[in-house]
Write a protein that holds these residues in place. Structure first.
Motif, PDB file in Angstrom:
ATOM      1  N   MET A 119      21.385  17.563  33.824  1.00 15.27           N
ATOM      2  CA  MET A 119      22.717  17.750  33.248  1.00 15.27           C
ATOM      3  C   MET A 119      23.536  16.465  33.252  1.00 15.27           C
ATOM      4  O   MET A 119      24.258  16.193  32.304  1.00 15.27           O
ATOM      5  CB  MET A 119      23.452  18.854  34.006  1.00 15.27           C
ATOM      6  CG  MET A 119      22.833  20.233  33.816  1.00 15.27           C
ATOM      7  SD  MET A 119      23.751  21.545  34.641  1.00 15.27           S
ATOM      8  CE  MET A 119      23.343  21.241  36.361  1.00 15.27           C
ATOM      9  N   THR A 120      23.464  15.695  34.314  1.00 16.93           N
ATOM     10  CA  THR A 120      24.288  14.501  34.438  1.00 16.93           C
ATOM     11  C   THR A 120      23.400  13.279  34.628  1.00 16.93           C
ATOM     12  O   THR A 120      22.512  13.280  35.474  1.00 16.93           O
ATOM     13  CB  THR A 120      25.248  14.616  35.636  1.00 16.93           C
ATOM     14  OG1 THR A 120      25.932  15.862  35.577  1.00 16.93           O
ATOM     15  CG2 THR A 120      26.267  13.477  35.621  1.00 16.93           C
ATOM     16  N   SER A 121      23.634  12.254  33.808  1.00 18.40           N
ATOM     17  CA  SER A 121      22.865  11.010  33.904  1.00 18.40           C
ATOM     18  C   SER A 121      23.825   9.845  34.086  1.00 18.40           C
ATOM     19  O   SER A 121      24.824   9.738  33.373  1.00 18.40           O
ATOM     20  CB  SER A 121      22.032  10.793  32.644  1.00 18.40           C
ATOM     21  OG  SER A 121      21.129  11.857  32.434  1.00 18.40           O
ATOM     22  N   TYR A 122      23.508   8.996  35.046  1.00 14.86           N
ATOM     23  CA  TYR A 122      24.281   7.775  35.301  1.00 14.86           C
ATOM     24  C   TYR A 122      23.317   6.621  35.116  1.00 14.86           C
ATOM     25  O   TYR A 122      22.399   6.421  35.918  1.00 14.86           O
ATOM     26  CB  TYR A 122      24.857   7.806  36.716  1.00 14.86           C
ATOM     27  CG  TYR A 122      25.895   6.727  36.994  1.00 14.86           C
ATOM     28  CD1 TYR A 122      27.240   6.954  36.738  1.00 14.86           C
ATOM     29  CD2 TYR A 122      25.525   5.491  37.523  1.00 14.86           C
ATOM     30  CE1 TYR A 122      28.198   5.979  36.993  1.00 14.86           C
ATOM     31  CE2 TYR A 122      26.473   4.511  37.777  1.00 14.86           C
ATOM     32  CZ  TYR A 122      27.811   4.760  37.520  1.00 14.86           C
ATOM     33  OH  TYR A 122      28.750   3.793  37.770  1.00 14.86           O
ATOM     34  N   PHE A 123      23.510   5.864  34.025  1.00 12.89           N
ATOM     35  CA  PHE A 123      22.462   4.951  33.572  1.00 12.89           C
ATOM     36  C   PHE A 123      23.027   3.560  33.317  1.00 12.89           C
ATOM     37  O   PHE A 123      23.963   3.390  32.533  1.00 12.89           O
ATOM     38  CB  PHE A 123      21.863   5.516  32.275  1.00 12.89           C
ATOM     39  CG  PHE A 123      20.714   4.722  31.734  1.00 12.89           C
ATOM     40  CD1 PHE A 123      19.445   4.850  32.275  1.00 12.89           C
ATOM     41  CD2 PHE A 123      20.889   3.853  30.667  1.00 12.89           C
ATOM     42  CE1 PHE A 123      18.381   4.130  31.771  1.00 12.89           C
ATOM     43  CE2 PHE A 123      19.839   3.114  30.147  1.00 12.89           C
ATOM     44  CZ  PHE A 123      18.576   3.263  30.706  1.00 12.89           C
ATOM     45  N   LEU A 124      22.430   2.553  33.994  1.00 11.36           N
ATOM     46  CA  LEU A 124      22.870   1.171  33.842  1.00 11.36           C
ATOM     47  C   LEU A 124      21.737   0.208  33.511  1.00 11.36           C
ATOM     48  O   LEU A 124      21.972  -0.985  33.398  1.00 11.36           O
ATOM     49  CB  LEU A 124      23.570   0.679  35.118  1.00 11.36           C
ATOM     50  CG  LEU A 124      24.988   1.167  35.370  1.00 11.36           C
ATOM     51  CD1 LEU A 124      25.473   0.691  36.734  1.00 11.36           C
ATOM     52  CD2 LEU A 124      25.931   0.661  34.284  1.00 11.36           C
ATOM     53  N   ARG A 125      20.506   0.699  33.399  1.00  7.63           N
ATOM     54  CA  ARG A 125      19.380  -0.210  33.170  1.00  7.63           C
ATOM     55  C   ARG A 125      19.526  -0.931  31.846  1.00  7.63           C
ATOM     56  O   ARG A 125      19.547  -0.306  30.796  1.00  7.63           O
ATOM     57  CB  ARG A 125      18.064   0.546  33.158  1.00  7.63           C
ATOM     58  CG  ARG A 125      17.276   0.581  34.443  1.00  7.63           C
ATOM     59  CD  ARG A 125      16.954  -0.748  35.052  1.00  7.63           C
ATOM     60  NE  ARG A 125      15.763  -1.363  34.528  1.00  7.63           N
ATOM     61  CZ  ARG A 125      14.540  -0.965  34.814  1.00  7.63           C
ATOM     62  NH1 ARG A 125      14.322   0.054  35.600  1.00  7.63           N
ATOM     63  NH2 ARG A 125      13.509  -1.602  34.322  1.00  7.63           N
ATOM     64  N   ALA A 126      19.631  -2.233  31.879  1.00  9.50           N
ATOM     65  CA  ALA A 126      19.788  -3.010  30.656  1.00  9.50           C
ATOM     66  C   ALA A 126      18.421  -3.368  30.085  1.00  9.50           C
ATOM     67  O   ALA A 126      17.552  -3.855  30.790  1.00  9.50           O
ATOM     68  CB  ALA A 126      20.575  -4.283  30.939  1.00  9.50           C
ATOM     69  N   SER A 127      18.231  -3.102  28.815  1.00  7.98           N
ATOM     70  CA  SER A 127      17.028  -3.511  28.109  1.00  7.98           C
ATOM     71  C   SER A 127      17.342  -3.547  26.629  1.00  7.98           C
ATOM     72  O   SER A 127      18.168  -2.772  26.154  1.00  7.98           O
ATOM     73  CB  SER A 127      15.878  -2.525  28.362  1.00  7.98           C
ATOM     74  OG  SER A 127      14.788  -2.853  27.511  1.00  7.98           O
TER      75      SER A 127
END
Length: 963
Positions: A605-613
């Motif tokens: 339900m909840t995604s916290y995403f910082l992976r830079a590509s």
């Protein structure tokens, strides 16, 4: 879901399906009434007064109605196929299938989870795939290699489980499933195949455990052999190789579920050579397996399986037969090379790397490379699939994405902060110099907790609930993040349990509930204008929300259920969905690479995403939030940066473009290598790592049959002014007599073009304009310099010499602008958020209908006919298209019966850039923009694009480390 509800759903679903047959195309409202009426009728006749009060209390009528409603609205596993019939003999008939047992038991097993129409579609689509393989009973040598293209988190495992069952029924004796790079993903795949194919649990001692899944359905004697087991260390190894003495043609099929790991594949190859070979190649004397047909299914086929080593080709495109491929690629191919009868099927949602493989690659030791020469199958997502084009549409971004701006301390110090884009393995996440979570992650956790409480209220308390935290690829940093999350969640529980300091928490959650959750829910459930909704919300069965007081009552109990798990190569944690299948696992999963491919996060339900590509396929695969979200789509949130949102938006567009190209090739009966050539030259450059493209420094691009539109602009006044001058110079240089009409109306296109059109403009004016216009460095697909060079080269073969140039006009409420003697109103576009103040980004520039400019009536009718044909091929429902797809317009302009490859289209725009609902333009200066529509071509003309060393190093770094 309780067993009695599942049984009622199974009983009522065919009744509903039969009732719906009376309607040619029932509306959503009619469908809803039928479902509800039939459920009530069944409960009245068969349940009420006929079961115990305790069992009756477990009946959830709303859940039954919603499940059946969703199942009757969706269409799954429709397929499109492009294939090469060379050396292939059609073999799959109903008579051939009459004695099958593995597939029928799998289909019956699925009845407890899927509706009949979905199972029928799965049956049809797996037939479409397996018929592309060879009959395993065909004794002469054969080799089939293909690719199945699905969507991220769209049910590919269920699809290839069905394929495994049919392959075993048909007579394939050795079936190898390549299941990712990590133990937990391999074990997860093993578990699913145990339920759907093996029918029994496997243990570390190689013993057959209790019957499960299909094992409780089919006859006791029908049982395949398992060479691997469900434990974390249950992969194929030296010990297992010793215990399996050999395989005879008369034996039941063997299945190997293995990692893509050098050691594992070496053990498997050596075992095959020592224990399974049964013949000798007459030409080379090499030991081969002649009596046992092989099937390899490669899950996430673009990951690790592709040879990333640079190769040398001659001017005649001849390959180096002594080339030494990467280890995994080499071993997969060596295993296949041992067998005289073999088939390989790759499964992926991001096929870019696979079709970049040179279709002629072959070496002495490994044999042919893994290019899907035989076939490519495109699985069409069902109507209730939540994919990139859904989430990252303009409305989807507004509803589901939330901006992270506190991962760095400030814009002037992008390398300092809690989790800057570029950090090392010894990084310590600090927010304002403290080892605490940034406010955005705290809010994301609050969002997850509120979503969990809502799902409990909606009756989904025994389902899995998951949150993803993916902010770094480094294990050590993940461990620190996990500690910080655990500390924060523990403090929330303590404050709510003791009632001390809880007011701030409750106020924060109440504010988030009212500001976010209620507004999203209301936006998805308007009272009127049902037909105008952008999303067909009935497919997701969204319900109204309760008041916050109801949520507040469940906060503490929900918090007590939540586990914080670290999922990486160092941590001992694992996602224990199978262990908690009766009550549901409630988890915040923190990880990196192990969570980025293949591994399913149930009930995410909840995604916290910082992976830079900047790799299309890398970002797409990291998008674990794609998939199916029945009854809780309104609760899903993606917290990420504005820059990543922009990237995902462009990825969604590029992916849809390539799927549309696939549709055309199906309609025109083209071959897989032709699709490979198209993707390899697609001007959306960063579709995958350049290592996977096998080109270290240079790419060859073609714009034929494509569009190029500026969606990223410099926000520097001098550059805006210079580009405006370039546009004005172009208009001043066009002879006035070339104006064709001030308004445009096609016979089948009633909407008027609100602008000016010039016809018959010479290409040198277009080239000069593009050379003067400065595109933003992030405009990879609309690089003006590249486009001008491409046009010059196309001119040399007599194409793109004659242009239609249009100046688009906008709404009369917008500002006016002048170019030469022409005055029009500006067009308006919504601004995408970005962290760079010197950059302006929009989602799309071109109005799709503008591509009709310059199209003849005959071309229009041919493009519409091709669009309808594709629609029928896909088995789509509802009214057939009345407007041609833009890819088909470009195709018929260049390759159709009435083609004219000398003509192309340039559309000029002056843009007012505004944020949503903003009364005044975001920029004082209007922004000049352009879009180009190129006809398809057979010329093969491409232009080189040089990648500098800095960008090369960035790409290498992205692929240089893993867990």
């Amino acid at each position: 879901m309780k067993d009695i509800n599942k049984k009622i759903i199974k009983a009522v679903s065919p009744i509903v399906e039969f009732a719906l047959m009376e309607f040619e195309n029932p509306s959503l409202e009619e469908r809803d009434e039928i479902v509800r009426a039939k459920v009530k009728e069944f409960l009245s006749e068969h349940i009420e007064g006929k079961v115990s009060s305790a069992m009756l209390a477990q009946v959830n009528e709303e859940q039954i109605v919603s499940t059946i409603r969703i199942s009757t609205c969706k269409w799954d596993y429709k397929v499109q196929v492009i294939s090469d019939p060379t050396n292939h003999i059609a073999w799959l008939t109903e008579e051939k299938k009459s004695g099958w047992s593995y597939w029928p038991s799998y289909a019956e097993y699925l009845e407890g989870y899927l509706d009949d129409s979905t199972i029928e579609n799965l049956d049809d689509s797996t037939d479409r795939v397996i018929e592309q393989l060879e009959d395993p009973c065909r004794n002469e040598s054969w080799d089939r290699r293909g690719l199945v293209v699905g969507h991220v988190q769209s049910g590919k495992t269920g699809h290839y489980t069905g394929l495994v069952a049919k392959a075993a029924d048909a007579g394939y004796k050795i079936i190898i499933v390549l299941a990712g790079l990590h133990n937990n993903l391999r074990a997860q795949t093993q578990l699913r195949l145990e339920s759907g194919f093996l029918g029994f649990e496997t243990d570390e001692d190689g013993e057959t455990g209790r019957s499960i899944g299909v094992g409780n359905i089919r006859a006791p004697g029908i049982k395949p052999n398992a060479a691997t087991n469900r434990s974390e260390k249950g992969d194929f190894n030296k010990s297992k190789a010793k215990s399996i003495q050999g395989i005879s043609p008369e034996e039941k099929p063997w299945i190997f579920v293995v990692k893509k790991n050098k050691s594992v594949l070496e053990h498997l190859l050596n075992w095959i050579k020592k224990r399974v070979t049964d013949s000798e190649d007459s030409e080379t004397g090499k030991a081969i397996v002649d009596k046992l047909p092989l099937l390899i299914i490669d899950d996430e086929a673009d990951n690790a399986s592709v040879d990333t080593k640079e190769q040398v080709y001659t001017q005649d495109d001849e390959v180096d037969s002594e080339h030494n491929p990467t280890a995994i690629n080499s071993l997969i191919r060596q295993i296949m090379h041992v067998f005289s009868r073999k088939a390989y099927i790759g499964y992926t949602a991001t096929p870019f790397a696979n079709v970049f493989i040179h279709n002629k690659n072959e070496t002495k030791r490994e044999g042919k490379d893994l290019f899907p020469n035989s076939f490519i199958v495109n699985l069409i997502a069902s109507s209730n699939y939540v994919g990139p084009s859904f989430v990252f549409s303009e409305k989807g971004q507004r509803l589901f994405t939330r901006s992270i701006t506190d991962n760095v301390d400030n814009k002037d110090a992008p390398e300092i902060g809690w989790m800057p884009n570029k950090h090392k393995s010894n990084h310590i996440p600090l927010y304002e110099s403290q080892a605490i979570l940034p406010p955005s992650l705290k809010e994301a956790i609050h969002s997850f907790i509120l979503a969990c409480c809502t799902r409990r209220y909606r009756g989904d308390g025994d389902e899995h609930w998951s949150m993803l935290v993916h902010v770094t690829r480094f294990n050590n940093v993940q461990g620190i993040v996990s500690e910080q999350v655990s500390t924060y969640v523990k403090s929330l529980k303590q404050k709510l349990a003791r009632g001390i300091g809880q007011e701030d928490i409750l106020d924060s959650m109440r504010e988030l509930w009212n500001r976010d959750f209620k507004k999203v829910n209301e936006a998805l459930l308007p009272e009127d204008n049902v037909e105008e909704r952008e999303f067909n919300i009935k497919n997701f069965d969204i319900k109204c929300l309760p008041e916050f007081d109801v949520i507040e009552e469940n906060l503490l109990s929900v918090l007590n259920e939540i586990r914080i798990l670290t999922i990486n190569g160092l941590a001992k944690d694992a996602l224990m969905y199978e262990e908690f299948k009766e009550v549901g696992l409630k988890v915040i999963a923190i990880g990196g690479d192990k969570l980025s491919r293949g591994l399913t996060l149930e009930g995410l339900m909840t995604s916290y995403f910082l992976r830079a590509s900047k790799m299309y396929d890398t970002l797409m695969q990291m998008g674990r939030w794609f998939g199916y979200r029945p009854r809780y789509l309104d609760l899903c949130r993606l917290y990420t940066t504005d820059d990543l949102t922009e990237w995902f938006s462009q990825i969604a567009i590029a992916s849809e473009e390539l799927r549309e190209e696939f549709d055309i090739m199906v309609a025109k009966n083209q071959r897989p290598h032709e699709y490979g050539l198209k993707v390899q030259s697609h001007p959306g450059l960063l579709v995958t790592s350049p290592l996977k493209m096998r080109a270290a420094k240079e790419f060859k691009l073609s714009f034929s049959g494509d569009t190029s539109e500026t969606v990223a602009f410099s926000n520097v006044a001098d550059i805006i002014k210079s580009n405006t001058s370039a546009m004005e110079a172009l208009i001043n240089d066009i002879p006035p007599n070339l104006i064709t009409k001030s308004g445009y109306s096609h016979t089948n296109y009633e909407s008027k073009f609100n602008g000016i059109i010039f016809d018959g403009v010479k290409s040198d004016l277009v080239i000069n304009f593009l050379e003067q216009y400065q595109t933003h460095p992030d405009s990879y697909k609309s690089n003006s310099s590249l486009i001008s060079k491409f046009i010059e080269q196309m001119n040399s073969v007599g194409e793109l010499t004659n242009w239609t140039i249009a100046i688009a006009g906008g709404d009369k409420s917008n500002q006016t602008f002048s170019l030469g003697d022409i005055t029009l109103h500006a067009s308006r576009r919504a601004k995408l958020l970005t962290s760079d103040d010197r950059k302006i980004s929009i989602r799309r520039l071109l109005d799709p209908k503008h591509e009709l400019l310059g199209t003849t009536e005959l071309q229009y009718q041919e493009a519409l006919s091709l669009t309808v044909q594709t629609w029928k091929n896909q088995g789509m429902q509802g009214e057939q298209p009345s407007f041609p797809k833009n890819t088909n317009i470009r195709y018929v302009k260049g390759k159709g019966l009435h083609a004219n490859r000398t003509k192309a289209l340039l559309i000029l725009y002056m843009l007012e850039i505004r944020n949503k609902n903003q009364l005044e333009p975001d920029n004082k200066n209007l922004v000049p923009a352009f879009g180009v529509s190129f006809p398809a071509s057979n010329s093969g003309v491409k232009v080189p694009y040089i990648v500098n060393n800095v960008l090369q190093q960035e790409w290498n770094l992205e692929y240089g480390g893993s867990e």
